[in-house]
Design an enzyme around this catalytic site. Structure first.
Site, PDB file in Angstrom:
ATOM      1  N   LYS A  84       0.852  -1.194   0.000  1.00  0.00           N
ATOM      2  CA  LYS A  84       0.000   0.000   0.000  1.00  0.00           C
ATOM      3  C   LYS A  84       0.888   1.244   0.000  1.00  0.00           C
ATOM      4  CE  LYS A  84      -3.938   1.939   2.573  1.00  0.00           C
ATOM      5  NZ  LYS A  84      -4.829   1.757   3.744  1.00  0.00           N
ATOM      6  N   SER A 159      -9.711   1.805   2.695  1.00  0.00           N
ATOM      7  CA  SER A 159      -8.837   2.557   1.833  1.00  0.00           C
ATOM      8  C   SER A 159      -7.791   1.705   1.102  1.00  0.00           C
ATOM      9  CB  SER A 159      -8.116   3.625   2.653  1.00  0.00           C
ATOM     10  OG  SER A 159      -7.308   3.016   3.647  1.00  0.00           O
ATOM     11  N   SER A 183      -9.931  -0.575   6.906  1.00  0.00           N
ATOM     12  CA  SER A 183      -9.363  -0.457   5.555  1.00  0.00           C
ATOM     13  C   SER A 183      -8.674  -1.682   4.993  1.00  0.00           C
ATOM     14  CB  SER A 183      -8.391   0.718   5.509  1.00  0.00           C
ATOM     15  OG  SER A 183      -9.125   1.896   5.389  1.00  0.00           O
TER      16      SER A 183
HETATM   17  N1  GLN Z   1     -13.022   4.125   6.142  1.00  0.00           N
HETATM   18  C1  GLN Z   1     -12.475   4.544   7.395  1.00  0.00           C
HETATM   19  C2  GLN Z   1     -12.054   5.979   7.301  1.00  0.00           C
HETATM   20  O1  GLN Z   1     -12.315   6.567   6.331  1.00  0.00           O
HETATM   21  C3  GLN Z   1     -11.325   3.661   7.762  1.00  0.00           C
HETATM   22  C4  GLN Z   1     -10.083   3.983   7.061  1.00  0.00           C
HETATM   23  C5  GLN Z   1      -8.931   3.098   7.425  1.00  0.00           C
HETATM   24  O2  GLN Z   1      -9.100   2.047   8.060  1.00  0.00           O
HETATM   25  N2  GLN Z   1      -7.746   3.546   7.069  1.00  0.00           N
HETATM   26  O3  GLN Z   1     -11.449   6.531   8.164  1.00  0.00           O
END
Ligand code: GLN
Length: 482
Positions: A84, A159, A183
């Site tokens: 990532k 994400s 994410s």
């Molecule tokens: N979707 C969640 C957010 O927008 C989690 C993001 C993540 O786990 N990095 O914060």
């Protein structure tokens, strides 16, 4: 519906590593095969921001040389992996899918990267993501959205959408993501692959660009439990460069082969069962039946505080993000806009460099931490966090694991939730509680909906029971479709 799930012969990381270690195939052949596949599919999927072909080839060359010299190869010998783009790899641009980091090349490796190189893995590229890991669809990327390989009109989740899509479409057998509120698990669910958020502190965060440091955790994506175990074994462990890294007297066991379902006490969280789509409810019911047949004891449990988790998360995560992202100021990293003085330069850099979602979080977090509001917002959110930890520990005195869907819906259409941040935030309603508690949780693909889109179930367990999660996921995988 156009898909990129094809008949390409999937080869697992463990099988690749064993073939390369025995000299049946060279690391270079494996690398070229995967780079060619990435080349042919990435223009459709946009799973990678950067393909690190030079680095990959030079790593493969070194591995093949080692083999020729008679040296024993590492456990990930010649295995291509996607990283990532918020995890730093020396000499390869790290953007966090943000314009503000454009052109920034880290001078060091994250601890997980050093460990991967030590294990003879081959880094083929940096995967797409929501900017600074803020989002649930990979649409908040300055480099355009990643497409779901099952249906190119749909999101892969986020994400870590690029990593999930890359594994689902067999561009790589394994990948790393990060999970702050879901994410890893949510994109794994949308793309039909395994994704684990390890116990907080089990995997070093050194070299992971911080979003919300008290919640962030690096974790693996793969298609087989064996590969999950392999990758976790390589990346986990204490690191003195990360002050929150756990220092174990005995390393937690990651052995998924011992699946003892008989007598396993499985809790079904009542609060997560409301408002599920019928396909997801059916998958959950099927999994419960399989567990029951194998001798598990199912019990409905209640964790009332989970209904406050989303609100608490959207105060704590932005609060931490607002201070973590202060470092991107046009002086220290990446892009710089011109301004008449330092302050104007910083304002211009941050205004142009950050996308809307990141700005929204910085404003929210700064507000929550400001004098006069701190007690009302940030402090209450921390109190909710304590409550969640207490309620989880009470529940875990009567059950061994918890089972729920990973997401309230399957992959949604690109653009569907982009104008409604609240709708987007709701995607993580079932994944956020374990981040607040610091516990491990895994997504296991289990069935599909009427359109053929994957459904994911989430298994949760107390801290350091990551190995147990793998073993139960192994059982569920073996039952899927039976
Ligand atoms: N979707 C969640 C957010 O927008 C989690 C993001 C993540 O786990 N990095 O914060």
């Amino acid at each position: 519906m156009q898909s990129r799930i094809d008949t390409f012969k999937f080869d697992s990381a463990s099988s690749i590593a064993s073939q390369v270690s025995k000299g049946r195939v060279s690391a270079m052949e494996i690398t070229e095969q995967h780079l060619a596949r990435i080349k042919s599919l990435n223009s459709d999927l946009n799973a990678f921001i950067t393909v690190s072909d030079n680095l990959a080839r030079s790593q493969a060359e070194k591995i093949d040389k080692k083999f020729k010299n008679g040296e024993t190869l590492g456990p990930l010998a010649g295995v291509p992996i996607a990283i990532k783009d918020n995890i730093v790899v020396r000499g390869v641009e790290t953007t966090c899918a943000s314009k503000i980091l454009k052109g920034w090349t880290p001078p060091y490796n994250a601890t997980v990267i050093d460990k991967l190189i030590e294990a003879d893995a081959v880094i083929v590229g940096k995967s797409n993501m929501d900017e600074f890991a803020m989002g649930s669809s990979t649409e908040h990327s300055a480099f355009g959205p990643t497409k779901n390989p099952f249906d190119l009109d749909r999101v892969p989740g986020g994400s870590s959408g690029g990593s999930a899509a890359a594994v689902a479409a067999n561009l790589v057998p394994i990948a790393l993501g990060s999970d702050t509120g879901g994410s890893i698990r949510q994109p794994a669910a949308f793309c039909g692959v395994l994704g684990l958020k390890p116990t907080y502190g089990f995997v070093s965060r050194y070299g992971l660009v911080a979003f919300a440091s008290s919640l962030d955790q690096i974790g693996p994506f793969a298609k087989t439990i064996e590969d999950m175990k392999l990758l976790m074994t390589v990346i986990s462990g204490h690191d003195s460069n990360d002050s929150t890294s756990l220092n174990f007297e005995t390393t937690p066991v990651l052995n998924p082969s011992k699946t003892d379902i008989k007598g396993l006490r499985v809790g079904i969280v009542k609060e997560f069962n409301e408002g599920l789509t019928s396909n997801i409810a059916v998958s959950l019911k099927n999994a419960i039946e399989k567990l029951q047949v194998a001798g598990a004891v199912i019990e409905e449990v209640s964790i009332p505080s989970v209904k406050f988790c989303l609100s608490a998360y959207y105060l704590i995560a932005p609060a931490e993000a607002s201070s973590n992202l202060a470092r991107f100021d046009g002086v220290r990293y990446g892009a710089r806009e011109n301004g008449d003085n330092v302050e104007q330069m910083m304002i211009a850099t941050r205004t142009k460099g950050f996308g809307d979602e990141v700005k929204r979080r910085i404003m929210l977090g700064t507000y929550a931490l400001s004098k006069g509001y701190y007690d009302a917002y940030y402090k209450s959110a921390q109190q909710v966090r304590t409550l969640v930890i207490r309620e989880f520990s009470k529940v875990y005195s009567s059950v061994d694991i918890l089972l729920s869907p990973t997401t309230p819906s399957t992959a949604f259409k690109i653009g569907e939730k982009l104008d409604d941040p609240m709708e987007m935030y709701l995607s993580d309603i079932m994944t956020i509680p374990t981040n607040l508690a610091g516990h491990p949780a895994i997504n296991v693909p289990f069935g599909s909906d009427d359109s053929g889109l994957p459904i994911g179930l989430q298994i949760m367990a107390p801290a350091l029971k990551d190995g147990k999660l793998l073993s139960i996921a192994n059982f569920l995988l073996s039952q899927e479709g039976n």
